[in-house]
Design an enzyme around this catalytic site. Sequence first.
Site, short mmCIF file in Angstrom:
data_model
loop_
_atom_site.label_atom_id
_atom_site.label_comp_id
_atom_site.label_asym_id
_atom_site.label_seq_id
_atom_site.Cartn_x
_atom_site.Cartn_y
_atom_site.Cartn_z
N ASP A 162 0.84 -1.21 0.00
CA ASP A 162 0.00 0.00 0.00
C ASP A 162 0.87 1.26 0.00
O ASP A 162 0.57 2.23 -0.69
CB ASP A 162 -0.92 -0.01 1.22
N HIS A 190 -4.96 -3.30 6.28
CA HIS A 190 -4.74 -3.54 4.85
C HIS A 190 -6.10 -3.88 4.24
O HIS A 190 -6.47 -5.04 4.08
CB HIS A 190 -3.74 -4.68 4.65
#
Length: 331
Positions: A162, A190
Amino acid sequence: MSKSVIHVAVTGAAGQIGYALLPRIASGAMFGPERKVFLHLVEIPHEKALAALQGVAMELQDCAFPLLDGMLCTSDLEQGFGDCDWALLVGAKPRGPGMERNDLIKENGPIFTGQGKAINDFAKKGCRTVVVGNPCNTNALIAMHNAKDMPREAFSAMTRLDENRAKAQLAEKAGVHHTKVTNMAIWGNHSATQYPDFENALIDGKPVADTIADRAWLEGDFIKTVQQRGAAIIKARGLSSALSAANGLVDHVRDLVNPTEKGDWRSVAVPSDGSYGVPEGLICSFPVRVKKDGGYKIVKDVDLSDFGREKLAASVAELEHERSVIAELLA
Ligand code: NAD
Ligand code: LMR
């Protein structure tokens, strides 16, 4: 004096991420060009998976990597985690189109009870565990709770993919190379609630807003693109991210064994110590710095605005919900 061979267990080694990851580990990208590695390739005890695993092992052998000291293929957890220095828990079901990552929790969660116990019983005492299989924060929580004698700080989950995605998006918008983007913190889970913190990120050492004045884009499309990037890749490829996920894991581990560059930080999902009001013990992504002695610290003095705090709170609420769903797996 030559350093000892590092033993690395990789679960799901015959899967997509495994295929992109193993050559990177064996060629030195994770532990450096002077460290030999011995790979413990772990798969489920199914004929097809084990046959595929043999194929991967044959290919690794055929690469003749100078740093690859040896490998074993197994579905036995004692052998798989026996005396390993690192346990990379990739093996789990990926989501399909239209699913959220935590739709996998009931199916994937139980994998991490047995693996946590096996790491506890058979891995080296200093073994460090990284969870990639989704939902990775909560799966790491399960593994950590089941590895009772291991220090909590030895467990992390991967939000580095990410971070890399967020850097790439900011760099593209700013028209600069992605290496110019630093201090890119991912906060929370996440998942689609994660908060990529553009307010504290820097471009060329200066606040992002100095280069990207479009606040509406930062609050809107930027955050959404990073949050939804996994789903966009599944839609495009028909399969979830693999080469960028493997790369994220290489970055994650390499940056946990090397001190962080001065002033910068990395996004790592680690057990909360209560910082920023995140309940202690939840595996939450924070900005983290690795110290010279190899330990890490959650960066304490990041100025989270009300906007940022609200985003983090939403992601923490999701983590708490996930924890409640798998409460019976937390030994
Ligand atoms: P894949 O289906 O290609 O491979 C998974 C492999 O894991 C298979 O070979 C399967 O047999 C094996 N496996 C399943 N259960 C296992 C167990 N108990 N022990 C050992 N092996 C086991 O999937 P993939 O694309 O490699 O993805 C793996 C996981 O990683 C998924 O859960 C996916 O959602 C997740 N993922 C996470 C991130 C992240 O950023 N955290 C990024 C990408 C993918
Ligand atoms: C990703 O972020 O690419 C992975 O977590 C896979 C997924 O399900 O999105």
